[in-house]
Design a protein around this motif. Structure first.
Motif, PDB file in Angstrom:
ATOM      1  N   ARG A   1       0.749  -0.977   0.079  1.00 46.03           N
ATOM      2  CA  ARG A   1      -0.130   0.083   0.087  1.00 46.03           C
ATOM      3  C   ARG A   1       0.809   1.207  -0.011  1.00 46.03           C
ATOM      4  O   ARG A   1       0.533   2.284  -0.711  1.00 46.03           O
ATOM      5  N   SER A   2       1.767   1.255   0.709  1.00 43.33           N
ATOM      6  CA  SER A   2       2.809   2.395   0.960  1.00 43.33           C
ATOM      7  C   SER A   2       3.344   2.744  -0.465  1.00 43.33           C
ATOM      8  O   SER A   2       3.371   3.790  -0.899  1.00 43.33           O
ATOM      9  N   VAL A   3       3.890   1.831  -1.360  1.00 49.21           N
ATOM     10  CA  VAL A   3       4.475   2.008  -2.318  1.00 49.21           C
ATOM     11  C   VAL A   3       3.441   2.483  -3.338  1.00 49.21           C
ATOM     12  O   VAL A   3       3.749   3.438  -4.190  1.00 49.21           O
ATOM     13  N   HIS A   4       2.218   1.998  -3.206  1.00 49.86           N
ATOM     14  CA  HIS A   4       0.953   2.340  -4.183  1.00 49.86           C
ATOM     15  C   HIS A   4       0.744   3.771  -3.914  1.00 49.86           C
ATOM     16  O   HIS A   4       0.802   4.553  -4.932  1.00 49.86           O
ATOM     17  N   THR A   5       0.779   4.205  -2.711  1.00 50.32           N
ATOM     18  CA  THR A   5       0.450   5.693  -2.472  1.00 50.32           C
ATOM     19  C   THR A   5       1.720   6.424  -2.889  1.00 50.32           C
ATOM     20  O   THR A   5       1.401   7.461  -3.656  1.00 50.32           O
ATOM     21  N   MET A   6       3.130   6.177  -2.594  1.00 49.15           N
ATOM     22  CA  MET A   6       4.325   6.815  -3.329  1.00 49.15           C
ATOM     23  C   MET A   6       3.855   6.931  -4.935  1.00 49.15           C
ATOM     24  O   MET A   6       4.118   8.089  -5.493  1.00 49.15           O
TER      25      MET A   6
ATOM     26  N   VAL B   1       9.823   8.885 -10.009  1.00 52.00           N
ATOM     27  CA  VAL B   1       9.457   8.036  -8.884  1.00 52.00           C
ATOM     28  C   VAL B   1       8.464   7.221  -9.042  1.00 52.00           C
ATOM     29  O   VAL B   1       8.331   6.102  -8.470  1.00 52.00           O
ATOM     30  N   THR B   2       7.429   7.679  -9.875  1.00 55.96           N
ATOM     31  CA  THR B   2       6.287   6.726 -10.570  1.00 55.96           C
ATOM     32  C   THR B   2       6.744   5.679 -11.119  1.00 55.96           C
ATOM     33  O   THR B   2       6.125   4.570 -10.631  1.00 55.96           O
ATOM     34  N   ASP B   3       7.889   5.812 -12.071  1.00 57.51           N
ATOM     35  CA  ASP B   3       8.110   4.458 -12.779  1.00 57.51           C
ATOM     36  C   ASP B   3       8.668   3.544 -11.992  1.00 57.51           C
ATOM     37  O   ASP B   3       8.314   2.373 -11.987  1.00 57.51           O
ATOM     38  N   LEU B   4       9.801   4.014 -11.077  1.00 57.48           N
ATOM     39  CA  LEU B   4      10.382   3.040 -10.023  1.00 57.48           C
ATOM     40  C   LEU B   4       9.314   2.397  -9.108  1.00 57.48           C
ATOM     41  O   LEU B   4       9.212   1.492  -8.745  1.00 57.48           O
ATOM     42  N   SER B   5       8.389   3.369  -8.539  1.00 60.63           N
ATOM     43  CA  SER B   5       7.165   2.578  -7.642  1.00 60.63           C
ATOM     44  C   SER B   5       6.280   1.569  -8.360  1.00 60.63           C
ATOM     45  O   SER B   5       6.011   0.783  -7.704  1.00 60.63           O
ATOM     46  N   HIS B   6       6.062   2.218  -9.634  1.00 57.64           N
ATOM     47  CA  HIS B   6       5.288   1.043 -10.232  1.00 57.64           C
ATOM     48  C   HIS B   6       5.814  -0.350 -10.325  1.00 57.64           C
ATOM     49  O   HIS B   6       5.164  -1.193 -10.131  1.00 57.64           O
ATOM     50  N   SER B   7       7.221  -0.604 -10.875  1.00 58.95           N
ATOM     51  CA  SER B   7       7.671  -1.755 -10.946  1.00 58.95           C
ATOM     52  C   SER B   7       7.639  -2.395  -9.732  1.00 58.95           C
ATOM     53  O   SER B   7       7.603  -3.561  -9.441  1.00 58.95           O
ATOM     54  N   LEU B   8       8.130  -1.600  -8.553  1.00 55.21           N
ATOM     55  CA  LEU B   8       8.346  -2.143  -7.320  1.00 55.21           C
ATOM     56  C   LEU B   8       7.025  -2.809  -6.807  1.00 55.21           C
ATOM     57  O   LEU B   8       6.806  -3.693  -6.276  1.00 55.21           O
ATOM     58  N   GLU B   9       5.949  -1.928  -7.142  1.00 56.21           N
ATOM     59  CA  GLU B   9       4.452  -2.471  -6.625  1.00 56.21           C
ATOM     60  C   GLU B   9       4.169  -3.786  -7.243  1.00 56.21           C
ATOM     61  O   GLU B   9       3.760  -4.725  -6.920  1.00 56.21           O
TER      62      GLU B   9
ATOM     63  N   ILE C   1       9.153 -15.127  -0.690  1.00 54.74           N
ATOM     64  CA  ILE C   1       9.825 -14.110   0.095  1.00 54.74           C
ATOM     65  C   ILE C   1      11.095 -14.535   0.677  1.00 54.74           C
ATOM     66  O   ILE C   1      11.127 -15.904   1.365  1.00 54.74           O
ATOM     67  N   THR C   2      12.302 -14.119   0.300  1.00 55.63           N
ATOM     68  CA  THR C   2      13.563 -14.541   0.905  1.00 55.63           C
ATOM     69  C   THR C   2      14.425 -13.322   1.413  1.00 55.63           C
ATOM     70  O   THR C   2      13.855 -12.217   1.004  1.00 55.63           O
ATOM     71  N   GLY C   3      15.217 -13.730   1.970  1.00 56.13           N
ATOM     72  CA  GLY C   3      16.415 -12.393   2.434  1.00 56.13           C
ATOM     73  C   GLY C   3      16.683 -11.644   1.457  1.00 56.13           C
ATOM     74  O   GLY C   3      16.672 -10.582   1.306  1.00 56.13           O
ATOM     75  N   GLU C   4      16.965 -12.422   0.308  1.00 54.65           N
ATOM     76  CA  GLU C   4      17.383 -11.565  -1.022  1.00 54.65           C
ATOM     77  C   GLU C   4      16.351 -10.436  -1.536  1.00 54.65           C
ATOM     78  O   GLU C   4      16.940  -9.432  -1.688  1.00 54.65           O
ATOM     79  N   ILE C   5      15.196 -10.980  -1.541  1.00 52.85           N
ATOM     80  CA  ILE C   5      14.235  -9.927  -2.022  1.00 52.85           C
ATOM     81  C   ILE C   5      13.874  -8.728  -1.195  1.00 52.85           C
ATOM     82  O   ILE C   5      13.792  -7.742  -1.678  1.00 52.85           O
ATOM     83  N   ILE C   6      14.041  -9.157   0.102  1.00 51.18           N
ATOM     84  CA  ILE C   6      13.792  -8.009   1.029  1.00 51.18           C
ATOM     85  C   ILE C   6      14.924  -6.925   0.684  1.00 51.18           C
ATOM     86  O   ILE C   6      14.947  -5.733   0.778  1.00 51.18           O
ATOM     87  N   ASP C   7      16.354  -7.437   0.869  1.00 49.46           N
ATOM     88  CA  ASP C   7      17.365  -6.459   0.317  1.00 49.46           C
ATOM     89  C   ASP C   7      17.159  -5.828  -0.625  1.00 49.46           C
ATOM     90  O   ASP C   7      17.594  -4.717  -0.802  1.00 49.46           O
ATOM     91  N   PHE C   8      16.694  -6.520  -1.901  1.00 43.02           N
ATOM     92  CA  PHE C   8      16.460  -6.155  -3.092  1.00 43.02           C
ATOM     93  C   PHE C   8      15.507  -4.805  -3.029  1.00 43.02           C
ATOM     94  O   PHE C   8      15.432  -3.878  -3.645  1.00 43.02           O
ATOM     95  N   ILE C   9      14.499  -5.178  -1.906  1.00 43.14           N
ATOM     96  CA  ILE C   9      13.213  -4.081  -2.118  1.00 43.14           C
ATOM     97  C   ILE C   9      14.026  -2.875  -1.203  1.00 43.14           C
ATOM     98  O   ILE C   9      13.843  -1.685  -1.578  1.00 43.14           O
TER      99      ILE C   9
ATOM    100  N   VAL D   1      14.693  -0.309 -13.099  1.00 44.97           N
ATOM    101  CA  VAL D   1      13.039  -0.719 -13.369  1.00 44.97           C
ATOM    102  C   VAL D   1      13.513  -2.161 -14.291  1.00 44.97           C
ATOM    103  O   VAL D   1      12.787  -3.120 -13.827  1.00 44.97           O
ATOM    104  N   ARG D   2      14.457  -2.295 -15.148  1.00 38.94           N
ATOM    105  CA  ARG D   2      14.956  -3.153 -15.781  1.00 38.94           C
ATOM    106  C   ARG D   2      15.405  -4.470 -14.717  1.00 38.94           C
ATOM    107  O   ARG D   2      15.024  -5.442 -14.760  1.00 38.94           O
ATOM    108  N   GLU D   3      16.144  -3.887 -13.660  1.00 41.26           N
ATOM    109  CA  GLU D   3      16.607  -4.927 -12.817  1.00 41.26           C
ATOM    110  C   GLU D   3      15.446  -5.471 -12.079  1.00 41.26           C
ATOM    111  O   GLU D   3      15.462  -6.648 -11.661  1.00 41.26           O
ATOM    112  N   ILE D   4      14.433  -4.722 -11.738  1.00 39.88           N
ATOM    113  CA  ILE D   4      13.312  -5.273 -10.940  1.00 39.88           C
ATOM    114  C   ILE D   4      12.447  -6.157 -11.837  1.00 39.88           C
ATOM    115  O   ILE D   4      12.258  -7.309 -11.424  1.00 39.88           O
ATOM    116  N   GLU D   5      12.483  -5.956 -13.188  1.00 34.77           N
ATOM    117  CA  GLU D   5      11.639  -6.714 -14.047  1.00 34.77           C
ATOM    118  C   GLU D   5      12.340  -8.168 -14.192  1.00 34.77           C
ATOM    119  O   GLU D   5      11.862  -9.295 -14.097  1.00 34.77           O
TER     120      GLU D   5
END
Lengths: 662, 165
Positions: free
Chosen positions: A40-45, A57-65, A78-86, A113-117
């Motif tokens: 939700r927070s990322v969505h608000t962002m 900011v919108t683009d990055l938030s979108h991918s993160l979302e 959910i792994t530790g790596e993903i948390i670190d990545f986030i 954004v590409r990294e996230i994808e």
């Protein structure tokens, strides 16, 4: 720095801060609720940055979302790596916001954004391996699991946890607390994936539960930790595999912990508290003035009395300054409101399949934060109505010879002590005939009643008229106009309409700039004092009792060639009329709906703080509150809207008079 | 235990309305003010005498004499406004009660209090928590929350019942 940007940064930083702590919480202990909060927070962002047009900011938030959504739905574990990545991506977001704050160029985020994808791809691929049918867990258990439980089971498997089946039997009489206690105990051991009641192999009067537990401990530990003996190991735990997708931590820049915002968010109640104290100080100052005057009267212009007077004057100046500064703190520009409205317009325009050109004027006009919050819903309502029912479809417009693109204009400007908001469309307008027909149909008015055009149009604010099925028939304004009016009036404002069938409608909202302090005219009727908020007053005039005429039982007066209905204030408040030759008329109202309140005297114009009358006196007709003036004297504040209703409703004079003697 | 539900020795503030002595649980009393000018609120029943300004708060003042069917309270040197805390719909609100004079604070043990008589008072029984006795005189202990409940203070004039009672 523009104020809007300041606001963005303050809010964005708040979100980042929240995100940071939420993700850390997630790292320490996974819980689906926390994950939802992060999402939700990322969505608000995303929404926030979109509103301010900060694309990166919108683009990055979108991918993160999207990534978080995958996590939420269990597509990715959910792994530790993903948390670190986030976390590293949140750092990037923070950097971007700092860059906005410092007016630097904003970094390109397409790589991130590409990294996230990519990460989504990698992690998503892993998911295929963990199909449940090959795990060796019995089909009978698998088929009763809900989708969510299945997802949690997969998640536990993915983490390399062991899966255990704990078989418990409780007595039917007290199983609930026992089970609850067990579940509490299990929390320290692992995650309870599912609780499956069973009756197999359970003695009469008892109930069995099969608990599916995911934990990283070996079987022996589980038994000792849960104090249960009947534990079946379905999958043995393994050490978590070290799948390390490209680590991002190295790339994340050093983030400064110092926040860039120089704004402070304050609860509005605290500001109210300060205003209250200032108000009391002002009353004390009045006392000082009075004392100095009395001193002067008794002892002449003694130096001390003069000094006292001078000091009280400077206190007054400083207090007013202070008061205005505090009031100023409560002010927000209309740009906030208009941006939200613009979004609404875009959305509904698309949905309605119309083309609308939105014009906005007066974004810099300021209004009290409290009012701003309150009026957003009524405004959205009015805007929706304009789009849904006011502006015609492209084809209709072309057929009517209008510009195929509809025009919607939002305008805010201040006028004296009020803010005026106009919502104008060039759509179909309101057809008085249809409104009248509907009102008769709905029994809001009787067939015999004769109303002028204005009165008819104002019927759209009558509760009951605006039902959903009415919308399509009354060419336009429909749902909940009575609620719009109620909200605006409760804030001490007015709603007016100017409309022309075929040419469009204009809704005019007049609101006080602030609710905290109101400029008011103190009037006197039958030796009682009443305050009339200046926002409601159009003008005042003097008239003689001979100039009053009567039309259809209503008292009216001719004011600049127009008939103005009069309302005897004394009558509205059941006071004995103070008969005199000359009266004062106070014209209140909006647009063409106006009424002249008959007063005995006009005393002064002053600033008042309106206080509620409290629980015991909350429903007094025509009074919206009380205010104290200088000498600890209480005046009542007129509820102008109720007064207008009183004036326009056919009040049975005899009925109310008779009760006075009770 | 007795019929009044009062089990502890409690302090009461006594005051007079006419010849009768009444008492209020002291914990309900916030302060006692001298009579001050009261601003009448239009379109309210007669027993609602109006409002006063108490340090920035608007506080309604009720004429208890009128409420209990006596004549209107006259303004004398002894007239007081007792500011009480009323528990109303889950919230505490403040209200002023006019009385002819405030007497003293007394201790009453549960044994000194009898249940309200079924007849013989002009007050409604539910307004009375109990009857105390002191120096040969009866003291009517009021249940102030009931006296000033929302229903009792219904300010809609049309119901006129209390005003004419």
């Amino acid at each position: 720095m523009k104020p809007s940007k300041k606001d963005f940064i303050a809010e964005a930083e708040e979100i980042i801060e929240e995100l940071g702590s939420l993700v850390l919480e997630l790292q320490e202990e996974f819980s689906p609720e926390t994950l939802n909060s992060v999402f939700r927070s990322v969505h608000t962002m995303k929404g926030l940055s979109g509103l301010f047009g900060i694309k990166e900011v919108t683009d990055l938030s979108h991918s993160l979302e999207s990534l978080l959504d995958d996590l939420r739905l269990g597509k990715i574990e959910i792994t530790g790596e993903i948390i670190d990545f986030i976390l590293s991506n949140i750092d990037i977001l923070k950097n971007l916001i700092d860059q906005v704050a410092e007016d630097h160029d904003i970094d390109d985020v397409s790589n991130d954004v590409r990294e996230i994808e990519k990460f989504r791809g990698v992690a998503g691929a892993k998911e295929k391996e963990s199909s449940l049918s090959t795990t060796g867990i019995s089909e009978s258990i698998l088929k009763v699991l809900s989708e969510y439980e299945e997802h949690r089971l997969k998640a536990n498997l993915g983490d390399g946890h062991g899966i255990y089946l704990l078989k418990t039997v409780f007595s039917l009489s007290d199983f609930a607390p026992q089970l609850e206690e067990l579940i509490k105990r299990l929390k320290d051991t692992g995650e309870l994936i599912a609780t499956l009641p069973t009756s197999q192999g359970v003695p009469d009067g008892s109930i069995g539960f099969n608990l599916l537990l995911g934990a990283s401990y070996p079987l022996e530990n589980i038994k000792s930790r849960t104090l249960l003996s009947d534990v079946e190991q379905l999958i043995s735990p393994k050490l978590s595999q070290a799948v390390t997708p490209e680590s991002k931590t190295s790339k994340a820049k050093e983030t400064s912990l110092k926040s860039a915002a120089t704004t402070v968010r304050v609860n509005i109640d605290k500001l109210d508290g300060i205003l209250n104290t200032i108000n009391e100080l002002m009353l004390l100052r009045s006392a000082l003035v009075r004392i100095s005057q009395e001193l002067t009267e008794s002892y002449g212009y003694a130096p001390l009395a003069v000094d006292l007077y001078k000091i009280s004057q400077s206190i007054d100046v400083k207090l007013r300054h202070l008061q205005h500064s505090v009031l100023d703190l409560r002010m927000v520009p209309f740009s906030h409101i208009f941006k939200k409205l613009a979004q609404v317009v875009r959305r509904y325009t698309r949905e309605a399949g119309k083309e609308i050109n939105l014009n906005i004027f007066g974004e810099d006009t300021e209004i009290d934060k409290q009012i701003a919050e309150e009026i957003i819903d009524p405004l959205v309502h009015l805007v929706r109505n304009s789009i849904d029912h006011g502006i015609e479809s492209k084809n209709e417009r072309t057929a009517l010879g209008k510009d195929p693109q509809g025009n919607l204009t939002l305008k805010a400007f201040s006028r004296g002590n009020s803010v005026v908001i106009e919502i104008q469309d060039d759509g179909a307008g309101i057809d008085p005939d249809k409104v009248l027909q509907k009102a008769v149909e709905k029994k809001i008015i009787s067939k015999e009643q004769v109303l002028d055009r204005n009165e008819i149009i104002n019927l759209i604010f009558a509760p009951g008229l605006s039902t959903k099925d009415g919308v399509s028939e009354i060419s336009g304004r429909g749902v909940g106009m009575d609620i719009v009016k109620e909200k605006i009036t409760s804030l001490g404002g007015f709603v007016g309409i100017e409309t022309e069938k075929g040419a469009g409608s204009k809704f005019i909202l007049t609101l006080p700039i602030t609710l905290a302090i109101v400029k008011a005219l103190i009037t006197e009727v039958s030796k009682r004092r009443f305050a009339v908020p200046l926002t409601s007053i159009e003008e005042t005039f003097i008239f003689t009792k001979e100039s009053v005429q009567t039309i259809e039982g209503r008292e009216v007066i001719e004011l600049r060639n127009e008939m103005l209905p009069l309302l005897r204030t004394s009558e509205a408040f059941d006071l004995e009329e103070d008969v005199r030759d000359e009266y004062y008329g106070v014209v209140v109202g909006v647009g063409q709906k106006r009424v002249g309140l008959v007063m005995d005297e006009l005393i002064e114009q002053t600033e008042i703080v309106i206080k509620p009358l409290g629980e015991h006196l909350k429903n007094i007709p025509c009074i919206s509150g009380a205010a104290e003036t200088g000498k600890y004297e209480i005046v009542f504040v007129m509820d102008i809207d109720a007064m207008m209703d009183e004036a326009f409703s056919k009040r049975k004079n005899n009925g109310s008079k008779g009760k006075k003697d009770v | 235990m007795n019929a009044t539900g009062i089990t502890e020795t409690t302090q009461y503030l006594t005051f007079r309305l006419g010849d009768e002595v009444f008492a209020l649980d002291i914990s309900k009393v916030r302060e006692v003010l001298d009579f001050t000018s009261i601003t009448k609120v239009p379109r309210t029943p007669e027993f609602m005498r109006g409002v006063i300004n108490l340090r920035g708060n608007v506080v309604p003042v009720v004429d208890m004499r009128l409420k209990f069917g006596m004549t209107k309270t006259e303004n004398t040197v002894n007239t007081c406004i007792i500011i009480v805390e009323i528990y109303l719909d889950g919230e505490t609100t403040i209200l002023g009660a006019l009385s002819d004079s405030v007497q003293e604070v007394i201790d009453l043990e549960p044994g000194q209090i009898e249940p309200a008589p079924k007849i013989g008072t002009r007050l409604r029984t539910e307004f009375i928590k109990g009857m105390g006795k002191r120096d040969g005189q009866f003291i009517i202990i009021l249940d102030i929350d009931k006296v000033f409940s929302a229903d009792e203070l219904s300010i809609v004039k049309d119901t006129g019942e209390q005003a004419s009672a």
